[in-house]
Write a protein that holds these residues in place. Structure first.
Motif, short mmCIF file in Angstrom:
data_model
loop_
_atom_site.label_atom_id
_atom_site.label_comp_id
_atom_site.label_asym_id
_atom_site.label_seq_id
_atom_site.Cartn_x
_atom_site.Cartn_y
_atom_site.Cartn_z
N ASP A 199 0.88 -1.17 0.00
CA ASP A 199 0.00 0.00 0.00
C ASP A 199 0.92 1.22 0.00
OD1 ASP A 199 -1.83 2.00 0.45
OD2 ASP A 199 -2.50 1.26 2.41
N VAL A 200 1.05 1.85 -1.15
CA VAL A 200 1.97 2.99 -1.27
C VAL A 200 1.16 4.28 -1.14
CG1 VAL A 200 3.69 4.14 -2.72
CG2 VAL A 200 3.49 1.65 -2.77
N LYS A 201 1.45 4.98 -0.06
CA LYS A 201 0.65 6.17 0.27
C LYS A 201 1.18 7.42 -0.43
CE LYS A 201 -1.70 4.15 3.67
NZ LYS A 201 -3.10 3.81 3.39
N SER A 202 0.24 8.28 -0.80
CA SER A 202 0.61 9.53 -1.45
C SER A 202 -0.17 10.68 -0.81
CB SER A 202 0.25 9.44 -2.94
OG SER A 202 0.30 10.70 -3.54
N GLY A 203 0.54 11.75 -0.45
CA GLY A 203 -0.18 12.91 0.10
C GLY A 203 0.47 13.44 1.36
#
Ligand code: URA
Length: 434
Positions: A199-203
């Motif tokens: 799960d690659v998070k962005s933000g």
């Protein structure tokens, strides 16, 4: 070879050779190279970066720094899941029992909080008695008995990452693509799963602040995994605001339990189903994402996912009655409301700042030696796109110290951006890299 020369090389922007990388990883793991030299190298890598080859070499050197687990004694396709870290990210506590309840074995090594982000192991320690330090034999035996075990990196699994992770956490060297990719993939490779869902998070609450770098990180990790024969899929997901409402260890455990009861926040449920469905697909339990999602939804409705969580807690020495009755979990001494001074629509939430507010309250570590307070944290009541009126509650702080609570309140107030016009909710799933 001298550590001084390796630091200087990277400081001056040169590429490190495989041998230099092995030298510093082996020396640091053995305790021959001190923290201050490795801190300097981490900072040099942070500014000068590593190319793909250096990152792959670093990953494998870290994976080989300790035991490489053989999960062959566990039947079936072992699918692991890992998040690059976010604020309020308690998905493992929801996804792992659901996937295990579907029949796919979950043998999961998790981490502690890092920087402003939380960690599954700190959350699980919010359950009285829960043992996160298992031997490899106990770990395998628990998966064979109950279909699930979540442990901290057992004794000698990727010890280089264990040391680097703790050091980076307190030296402002976490948010570098190569250091994250090697940290995540070294543990995943060493822990022996056949397939990996990332799960690659962005933000704002993630280490990758924009989609372009999140997708780049996702591609890099998928390539590293695939090159060593592990089927790897990355789901790039939104972290422009906390996931769900709870931020802080026990508060997040409660929210995960609510979600397994079918009563949790929608975004947390959505993400758990999306990641879980990928795991069922890789574990050949479902033939499509749609089928996987439906199976997982059924496991929420039937209560079997919650049952599986209880089984895991019991098997790891925890007090399972706390899962039934969450009021038995440790609570903070008081609550402080964060009241809106504006009206309009929530336009942005600096999620890393919400994470920092939780850290100030004591939910995370300031130094490697810090003890965390499992009971404190923040419940956010307003998310991006929500309408807010003057005098309405933005968040509730759960605290044990009034001065820290006041500081956290200021941080939370400044973390919210309010607009006069209607604001769209962000898209939760941004894309899949396979
Ligand atoms: N998660 C990890 O395991 N390592 C990192 O460096 C960042 C997130």
């Amino acid at each position: 070879m001298r550590m001084y020369d390796i630091i200087k090389s990277k400081r001056d922007g040169r590429e490190l050779t495989a041998r230099e990388i092995e030298f510093f990883i082996e020396g640091y793991t053995r305790g021959d190279i001190p923290d201050y030299q490795v801190s300097a190298l981490m900072m040099a890598i942070f500014f000068r970066k590593m190319n793909k080859e250096e990152t792959a070499n670093l990953t494998m050197a870290m994976a080989r720094s300790g035991d490489m687990l053989d999960l062959a004694p566990i039947d079936g396709i072992k699918v692991d899941k890992h998040s690059t870290g976010g604020v309020g990210d308690k998905t493992t506590l929801v996804v792992a029992p659901l996937v295990a309840a579907s029949g796919v074995p979950v043998a999961k090594m998790s981490g502690r909080g890092l920087d402003h982000t939380g960690g599954t192991i700190d959350k699980l320690e919010g359950i009285p008695g829960f043992n996160v330090s298992m031997t490899i034999q106990q770990f395998i035996s628990n998966v064979n008995k109950t279909g699930i075990a979540i442990s901290a990196q057992t004794g000698n699994l990727a010890p280089a990452d264990k040391k680097l992770y703790a050091l980076r956490d307190v030296t402002a060297t976490v948010d570098n693509m190569s250091l994250i990719a090697s940290s995540v993939m070294s543990k995943k490779i060493a822990s022996g799963a056949d397939a990996i869902v990332l799960d690659v998070k962005s933000g704002s609450g993630a280490f990758m602040k924009d989609d372009q770098s999140a997708f780049e990180l996702a591609r890099e990790m998928v390539e590293i995994g695939s090159n060593v024969g592990r089927r790897t899929v990355a789901v790039v997901t939104d972290m422009s605001q906390p996931l769900g409402n709870a931020v802080g260890n026990v508060l997040e455990v409660i929210e995960a339990i609510d979600t397994l009861r079918g009563e949790g926040p929608q975004d947390l449920k959505e993400l758990s189903l999306a990641l879980g469905a990928q795991m069922l697909l890789l574990g050949r339990r479902a033939n499509s994402i749609e089928e996987g999602r439906n199976m997982l939804e059924e496991l929420i409705k039937s209560g079997k996912g919650l049952e599986k969580l209880k089984e895991m807690v019991e098997a790891q020495g925890g007090d399972a009655s706390c899962i039934e009755d969450t009021s038995r979990l440790k609570k903070a001494n008081f609550k402080l409301a964060v009241i809106s001074e504006w009206e309009g629509y929530v336009e942005s939430i600096a999620a890393d700042e919400i994470g920092r507010a939780a850290l100030v309250l004591g939910a995370g570590r300031e130094t490697k030696e810090s003890k965390i307070d499992i009971s404190v944290g923040v419940l956010v009541h307003k998310k991006i796109g929500d309408r807010i009126d003057k005098g309405e509650m933005l968040a509730t702080i759960h605290a044990n110290d009034m001065q820290r609570a006041q500081e956290a309140r200021q941080i939370i107030m400044s973390a919210y951006g309010i607009s006069g016009g209607i604001v769209e909710k962000p898209k939760l799933i941004k894309g899949i890299v396979a």
